[in-house]
Design a protein around this motif. Structure first.
Motif, PDB file in Angstrom:
ATOM      1  N   SER A  74      58.306   8.861  36.731  1.00 64.72           N
ATOM      2  CA  SER A  74      59.238   7.733  36.781  1.00 64.72           C
ATOM      3  C   SER A  74      60.286   7.861  37.877  1.00 64.72           C
ATOM      4  O   SER A  74      60.788   6.852  38.363  1.00 64.72           O
ATOM      5  CB  SER A  74      59.940   7.567  35.428  1.00 64.72           C
ATOM      6  N   ASP A  75      60.628   9.085  38.248  1.00 68.52           N
ATOM      7  CA  ASP A  75      61.724   9.293  39.194  1.00 68.52           C
ATOM      8  C   ASP A  75      61.484  10.530  40.034  1.00 68.52           C
ATOM      9  O   ASP A  75      60.980  11.536  39.535  1.00 68.52           O
ATOM     10  CB  ASP A  75      63.049   9.503  38.441  1.00 68.52           C
ATOM     11  N   LEU A  76      61.905  10.453  41.283  1.00 71.63           N
ATOM     12  CA  LEU A  76      61.982  11.614  42.166  1.00 71.63           C
ATOM     13  C   LEU A  76      63.118  11.331  43.131  1.00 71.63           C
ATOM     14  O   LEU A  76      63.055  10.389  43.916  1.00 71.63           O
ATOM     15  CB  LEU A  76      60.676  11.857  42.928  1.00 71.63           C
ATOM     16  N   TRP A  77      64.177  12.132  43.036  1.00 74.28           N
ATOM     17  CA  TRP A  77      65.375  11.918  43.856  1.00 74.28           C
ATOM     18  C   TRP A  77      65.827  13.244  44.441  1.00 74.28           C
ATOM     19  O   TRP A  77      65.862  14.252  43.751  1.00 74.28           O
ATOM     20  CB  TRP A  77      66.509  11.331  43.000  1.00 74.28           C
ATOM     21  N   VAL A  78      66.177  13.222  45.722  1.00 76.02           N
ATOM     22  CA  VAL A  78      66.664  14.423  46.413  1.00 76.02           C
ATOM     23  C   VAL A  78      67.968  14.068  47.112  1.00 76.02           C
ATOM     24  O   VAL A  78      68.072  13.026  47.774  1.00 76.02           O
ATOM     25  CB  VAL A  78      65.616  14.936  47.441  1.00 76.02           C
ATOM     26  N   ASN A  79      68.944  14.934  46.958  1.00 79.83           N
ATOM     27  CA  ASN A  79      70.222  14.757  47.644  1.00 79.83           C
ATOM     28  C   ASN A  79      69.942  14.570  49.134  1.00 79.83           C
ATOM     29  O   ASN A  79      69.234  15.379  49.739  1.00 79.83           O
ATOM     30  CB  ASN A  79      71.087  15.997  47.408  1.00 79.83           C
ATOM     31  N   PRO A  80      70.488  13.522  49.756  1.00 79.59           N
ATOM     32  CA  PRO A  80      70.213  13.273  51.179  1.00 79.59           C
ATOM     33  C   PRO A  80      70.521  14.462  52.094  1.00 79.59           C
ATOM     34  O   PRO A  80      69.860  14.632  53.114  1.00 79.59           O
ATOM     35  CB  PRO A  80      71.113  12.081  51.507  1.00 79.59           C
ATOM     36  N   ALA A  81      71.473  15.295  51.724  1.00 81.56           N
ATOM     37  CA  ALA A  81      71.794  16.469  52.539  1.00 81.56           C
ATOM     38  C   ALA A  81      70.657  17.491  52.539  1.00 81.56           C
ATOM     39  O   ALA A  81      70.630  18.393  53.375  1.00 81.56           O
ATOM     40  CB  ALA A  81      73.079  17.129  52.036  1.00 81.56           C
ATOM     41  N   PHE A  82      69.701  17.334  51.614  1.00 85.37           N
ATOM     42  CA  PHE A  82      68.587  18.274  51.504  1.00 85.37           C
ATOM     43  C   PHE A  82      67.239  17.623  51.819  1.00 85.37           C
ATOM     44  O   PHE A  82      66.195  18.213  51.557  1.00 85.37           O
ATOM     45  CB  PHE A  82      68.575  18.912  50.110  1.00 85.37           C
ATOM     46  N   HIS A  83      67.261  16.429  52.400  1.00 85.96           N
ATOM     47  CA  HIS A  83      66.008  15.795  52.816  1.00 85.96           C
ATOM     48  C   HIS A  83      65.335  16.649  53.877  1.00 85.96           C
ATOM     49  O   HIS A  83      65.999  17.350  54.636  1.00 85.96           O
ATOM     50  CB  HIS A  83      66.273  14.400  53.388  1.00 85.96           C
ATOM     51  N   ALA A  84      64.019  16.571  53.920  1.00 86.36           N
ATOM     52  CA  ALA A  84      63.187  17.265  54.918  1.00 86.36           C
ATOM     53  C   ALA A  84      63.268  18.788  54.794  1.00 86.36           C
ATOM     54  O   ALA A  84      63.033  19.503  55.759  1.00 86.36           O
ATOM     55  CB  ALA A  84      63.549  16.823  56.337  1.00 86.36           C
ATOM     56  N   ARG A  85      63.582  19.280  53.608  1.00 92.26           N
ATOM     57  CA  ARG A  85      63.613  20.728  53.372  1.00 92.26           C
ATOM     58  C   ARG A  85      62.569  21.160  52.340  1.00 92.26           C
ATOM     59  O   ARG A  85      62.593  22.283  51.873  1.00 92.26           O
ATOM     60  CB  ARG A  85      64.999  21.168  52.896  1.00 92.26           C
TER      61      ARG A  85
END
Length: 154
Positions: A74-85
């Motif tokens: 239902s959900d998958l969220w990542v803090n934008p400061a940790f995108h592409a990690r």
């Protein structure tokens, strides 16, 4: 997920939503933004199912959940400061593996059709778009163009 993580989970979800989905013109309304914020703040305490968090140095940097049906992410969220990690990939891989162990034959996930970053992540992990169309978002009370993706277990 520990109760102590609830505030961080809500904050991560809302920040991730603002960084991606909020680019849609329909999300520029103050009422829609406030409805999204309220939904993310309330979600952790009201989650009816599994919520898995990713932490770095004791700080929640992302989370994934499945609700409603055992085959539905239902959900998958990542803090934008940790995108592409790799945070989203690791969360997704973990839940895919858990679902496979449970015998879930086909895994399903939905996202905004405009969320090309999320669609790319899901496709990288074997999901394929099976439907695109308008759906009412209950939390925001607006119609959104979404895609449904599915992954058939090998």
């Amino acid at each position: 997920m520990a109760a102590a993580d609830h505030d961080m989970v809500g904050a991560v979800g809302f920040a991730a939503w603002l960084s991606g989905g909020a680019l849609d013109a329909r999300f520029q309304s103050g009422a829609v933004i406030e409805a999204a914020r309220r939904a993310f703040v309330a979600y952790p305490a009201n989650a009816k199912s599994e919520v898995i968090v990713a932490e770095i140095d004791g700080v929640v940097v992302g989370w994934i959940a499945r609700e409603e049906r055992p085959d539905n992410i239902s959900d998958l969220w990542v803090n934008p400061a940790f995108h592409a990690r790799g945070v989203g990939s690791r969360l997704l891989q973990h839940l895919i593996a858990s679902m496979e162990l449970e015998g879930v034959a086909t895994q399903k996930i939905d996202t905004l059709a405009s969320n090309v970053r999320a669609i790319g992540l899901y496709q990288k992990h074997g999901f394929k778009i099976v439907w695109k169309g308008e759906e009412l978002d209950a939390a925001l009370s607006i119609n959104l163009t979404k895609v449904h993706l599915e992954r058939v277990c090998r």
